[in-house]
Scaffold this active site. Structure first.
Site, PDB file in Angstrom:
ATOM      1  N   LYS A 229       0.814  -1.220   0.000  1.00  0.00           N
ATOM      2  CA  LYS A 229       0.000   0.000   0.000  1.00  0.00           C
ATOM      3  C   LYS A 229       0.847   1.269   0.000  1.00  0.00           C
ATOM      4  CE  LYS A 229      -4.104  -1.933   2.277  1.00  0.00           C
ATOM      5  NZ  LYS A 229      -3.719  -3.345   2.237  1.00  0.00           N
ATOM      6  N   LEU A 230       2.149   1.136   0.159  1.00  0.00           N
ATOM      7  CA  LEU A 230       3.022   2.311   0.123  1.00  0.00           C
ATOM      8  C   LEU A 230       3.317   2.701  -1.323  1.00  0.00           C
ATOM      9  CD1 LEU A 230       5.522   1.450   3.006  1.00  0.00           C
ATOM     10  CD2 LEU A 230       3.779   3.250   3.000  1.00  0.00           C
TER      11      LEU A 230
END
Length: 700
Positions: A229-230
Site C-alpha cells: 500500500k506504500l
C-alpha cells in the site's frame, strides 16, 4: 524465566566466554559499559516481547534455547480448533461446496488452473467426494481427532481445489492453504483435542517454533500488505473510492466528510495499520491497544466486503500474541494455577519443568532450516514478479499470493469475444462473455485469457462434432467436423479510476499468441500512464459537472491507441449522447449496422459530436499519439423508473443482517451435505445425481 532443555546461560556468562577467546582490551571501563548496555537491552527485550536476546547469539542457541524450548500448547490448541471451525463454515460457502453442482457440474465451463495440464477436472460426483473429504479433514482439525491424518487430508484436498481455478483466488484463499500446511507440521493436538483426551498421560507442551511460524505468517500477511500500500495509487486514494458511504464509517464521515474519510481513514490508516500492527502486538505495553484496533479493523471488514471467514480467521489468531496458557487462566480463574502464572511474562511461561530426553540435534537443525527457508520464501514470493514475467500485466503477478489486497480497483465496461473462421473470414461469431464462466477475472490476466480462448475453441470443436459433417448453416463458424478458428479479445478496463482502455491487442489471435510464464507478454497493451494525472483534474471536474445535470446523467472516459478503432452501439434508452475529444485526434462516423461507416469526419481536441440513439458508430484514433475522449448521456430508463416509483424507492439494506446471513449459511450447509451425499450414492450405487441449471438459479 525462560526454561530450556539445557543449562541456563546468562548474558554475562556469554560475554565472559566470548571475552576469553578475544584479545585483551585496555579499556575495562568501556567493556563494562558495553556489557551493561547489552544486559540492559536484553532485559528490555525480554520484558517487552518475552524473547531472550541469547536466542540470537548462535544458531545452536537459536534452535535449542529459543525455537525448541517447551511451552504450553493450550493457546495453540484453541487456535487450531477455531481455524478448523472457520474452515467448516468456509467450505460450503467460499470454496463453493453449497453450489457444487453449479460450479463443477457443467462440463463446458472454463477452468483456469495454475498448472495448465490440470484443465481436465474430475466429474461432479468425484468433486463431491473430494469436498466431503476436505470437510471431514477440517472437522478432524477442529476436534483434534487423528490430527495428523485429518490435517493432511484437509491440506491436500484444499490445495488441489485451490490450484484448479485461479479465477476464484483471493489473498485469503492462499492464506488458508498456508495455515493448513503449517498446522499439519505442528503439535497443535497436544491440548483440547480428542487425541489428548485418548492419551491423558501425554505431554501438553509444544516447541516454541509452533507458535513462531504461525505468528510469522500473519506478520507477512499484515506487513507485506502494508508495504504494497506504500504506493501512489493507494496513498492518493484511488483504490477504494466511495467506501466512506458505508454505515461503518458514519462517525468519521460526519466529522471529516466523505472525501477525507476515504483518503485518511480508508487509505492512510489502512496502510499504517497493516504496516505496524504486528509490531504493536509483539510489544507488551501496546499489545492490548493493538488488539482493540485489530479487532475493530476485522469486524469492520466483515461488514464492508464479501470475504467469507477471513476476518474471523484473523481474529481467532490474535490471542497467539498473548500467554501460551491464557485458556487455562480462563478455565481456572484463580487458585494455584493463577498464582503460579501471575508473576511470569505471558510469552515466557513454560510447562517443561521435568527432565526431557536428549534431543536429536541434527533433526532439530534440519527442521529449523526448513522453517527458515519457508519464511524466506514467503518474503520472496510477493516480489518474485521479475521471474514470473508471463503473469505480469498492468499489475505484477497473479492476484492471490502477492498480498496486494484491495490496492487495485477494476472497472470493466466491455468484453468483446470474436470467433472467426480461418477458411471463411466472413463468418464471424460473437461469444457471450459469461457463457462459460461466472466471473471476469480472466479479462485482467494474459495467462487466463489464453486458457479461456482454448476453452472456447474446445467447446466449438465439441459442438462441431455433434453436428457431424452436415453443411454449415448461415451464421455458424468453421468446418463442422474440424473447426479451424481464430479468437480475438477486445476488452476495455479501467484501473483505479483511470480512462477506460484496451488491455489486450484486439488484432492478435489469442490461440496463436505466444505465452510463457517467464517471458513478458507482448500482446498486452501498456497502461496509458500519460493520462493518469488527469484523474485529479479533468476526470473529477468533468464528472462533477455531468452528474450535476440530473440524477440520471453519466459520463464515460475512453483512451485508445493510434491506429485502433472503437466500434460501439448507442442504446435506444439513452438520449443527449455526445462524444467530446479531450486529447488527440479521431476519425468518427456513424452507421446503422456494424460495418465501417462510409463517410466520416475528423475531430480534434475540444470538438464534440452528437450521437443518434439506436445506431453504431466508429471512433478511430489517428496520428502518432493516443487519444482520450468522453461520452456524456442521460439514461431514459432510469429516469422513467424514478418518475414511476419516486426518488426514494431504492431499497436500503439492513445494517446488520445477521439473521439473513445465518440462514444463508445454513442453506449452503444443507445443500453441501446433499451434494456430498448424492456424490457418494452415485459412486457407490450409480444413483443419478440431480443438478441445478445456472439459468434457472439466476432467474429464480
Amino acid at each position: 524465566m525462560i526454561t530450556t532443555e539445557g543449562p541456563d546461560v546468562t548474558s554475562s556468562e556469554v560475554l565472559s566466554k566470548t571475552s576469553q577467546n578475544s584479545p585483551k582490551t585496555t579499556h575495562p571501563e568501556e567493556d563494562k559499559k558495553a556489557g551493561s548496555a547489552y544486559n540492559g537491552f536484553g532485559s528490555f527485550l525480554r520484558r517487552a516481547t518475552g524473547h531472550d536476546i541469547q536466542c540470537f547469539v548462535s544458531f545452536d542457541t537459536f534452535v535449542h534455547r529459543c525455537m525448541y524450548r517447551r511451552v504450553d500448547g493450550a493457546a495453540l490448541g484453541v487456535a487450531r480448533a477455531l481455524f478448523g471451525l472457520a474452515m467448516l463454515i468456509d467450505i460450503p460457502e467460499e470454496r463453493g461446496g453449497g453450489d457444487l453442482d453449479l460450479r463443477w457440474g457443467e462440463p463446458r465451463d472454463c477452468r483456469f488452473p495454475l498448472i495448465h495440464s490440470m484443465e481436465s477436472t474430475p466429474a461432479l460426483p468425484k468433486m463431491g467426494i473430494i469436498y466431503g473429504l476436505m470437510w471431514l479433514g477440517a472437522a478432524g482439525i477442529m476436534v483434534g481427532y487423528r490430527y495428523r491424518t485429518s490435517a493432511a487430508i484437509f491440506t491436500g484436498t484444499y490445495w488441489y481445489i485451490f490450484l484448479l481455478d485461479k479465477s476464484a483466488w483471493n489473498n485469503h484463499s492462499y492464506l488458508y492453504g498456508l495455515l493448513g500446511t503449517i498446522f499439519l507440521f505442528t503439535d497443535a493436538n497436544r491440548c483440547w483435542s480428542f487425541d489428548a483426551w485418548q492419551n491423558p498421560a501425554g505431554e501438553q507442551t509444544v516447541p516454541f517454533w509452533n507458535y513462531f511460524i504461525l505468528k510469522f505468517q500473519f506478520f507477512v500477511l499484515y506487513f507485506v500488505a502494508g508495504l504494497k500500500k506504500l504506493c501512489r495509487e493507494w496513498l492518493s486514494g484511488y483504490a477504494m473510492t466511495n467506501l466512506s458511504y458505508h454505515w461503518v464509517f458514519f462517525p468519521f464521515r460526519a466529522l471529516l466528510g466523505p472525501h477525507l474519510t476515504d483518503l485518511l481513514i480508508v487509505h492512510w490508516f489502512g496502510c499504517i495499520f497493516d504496516t505496524t500492527v504486528v509490531f504493536f502486538l509483539v510489544y507488551g505495553p501496546t499489545r492490548k491497544l493493538a488488539t482493540l484496533f485489530a479487532s475493530a479493523f476485522h469486524l469492520m471488514n466483515s461488514r464492508l466486503f464479501h470475504i467469507g471467514m477471513f476476518p474471523w480467521v484473523c481474529l481467532s489468531q490474535l490471542p497467539l500474541y498473548y500467554s501460551f496458557s491464557w485458556p487455562r487462566r480462563i478455565l481456572l480463574a484463580g487458585g494455584a494455577a493463577q498464582s503460579t502464572l501471575k508473576n511470569e511474562h505471558p510469552l515466557e511461561h513454560s510447562f517443561s519443568r521435568k527432565e526431557t530426553p536428549k534431543p536429536n540435534c541434527r533433526r532439530r537443525k534440519c527442521t529449523m532450516m526448513a522453517m527458515l527457508a519457508y519464511c524466506l520464501l514467503q518474503l520472496f514470493l510477493p516480489y518474485s514478479h521479475f521471474l514470473t514475467k508471463g503473469y505480469n500485466n498492468w499489475t505484477n503477478g497473479l492476484y492471490g499470493y502477492s498480498w496486494d489486497m484491495m490496492v487495485h480497483a477494476w472497472d470493466t465496461i466491455m468484453i468483446g469475444i470474436r470467433v472467426v473462421d480461418r477458411q471463411n473470414p466472413d463468418r464471424v461469431h460473437y461469444v457471450e462473455p459469461f457463457a462459460f464462466t461466472d466471473n471476469d477475472r480472466w479479462t485482467k490476466h494474459a495467462d487466463m485469457a489464453v486458457q479461456f480462448a482454448r476453452c472456447i475453441e474446445r467447446n466449438v470443436q465439441q459442438e462441431a462434432l455433434k453436428l457431424g459433417t452436415t453443411p454449415t448453416t448461415p451464421g455458424s463458424i468453421g468446418v463442422p467436423a474440424h473447426p479451424n478458428v481464430s479468437i480475438y479479445f477486445d476488452i476495455w478496463c479501467s484501473m483505479n479510476g483511470r480512462f477506460q482502455q484496451r488491455i489486450f491487442d484486439p488484432n492478435v489471435d489469442i490461440l496463436q499468441a505466444p505465452w510463457s510464464p517467464f517471458e513478458p507478454v507482448q500482446w498486452v497493451l501498456p497502461l496509458l500512464h500519460q493520462f493518469s494525472a488527469l484523474r485529479d483534474t479533468l476526470i473529477r471536474r468533468k464528472t462533477d459537472e455531468v452528474l450535476g445535470w440530473s440524477n440520471h446523467s453519466d459520463v464515460l472516459f475512453i483512451a485508445d491507441f493510434p491506429g485502433l478503432t472503437l466500434r460501439n452501439y448507442v442504446g435506444e434508452d439513452l438520449y443527449n449522447v455526445s462524444l467530446t475529444i479531450l486529447q488527440g485526434s479521431v476519425r468518427y462516423g456513424t452507421s446503422p449496422d456494424e460495418d465501417v461507416p462510409a463517410s466520416s469526419v475528423i475531430l480534434h481536441a475540444g470538438q464534440s459530436a452528437s450521437l443518434p440513439a439506436g445506431t453504431f458508430h466508429a471512433v478511430e484514433t489517428i496520428g502518432k499519439e493516443p487519444s482520450c475522449y468522453m461520452y456524456t448521456y442521460v439514461n431514459r430508463t432510469k429516469e422513467l423508473e424514478t418518475n414511476r416509483n419516486g426518488p426514494d424507492a431504492k431499497s436500503h439494506p439492513a445494517m446488520l443482517p445477521l439473521g439473513d446471513e445465518l440462514l444463508h449459511r445454513w442453506e449452503n450447509f444443507v445443500r453441501f451435505l446433499q451434494h456430498v451425499g448424492n456424490s457418494a450414492l452415485y459412486e457407490l450405487y450409480g444413483v443419478p445425481m440431480p443438478r441445478r441449471l445456472k439459468e434457472l438459479v439466476a432467474d429464480g
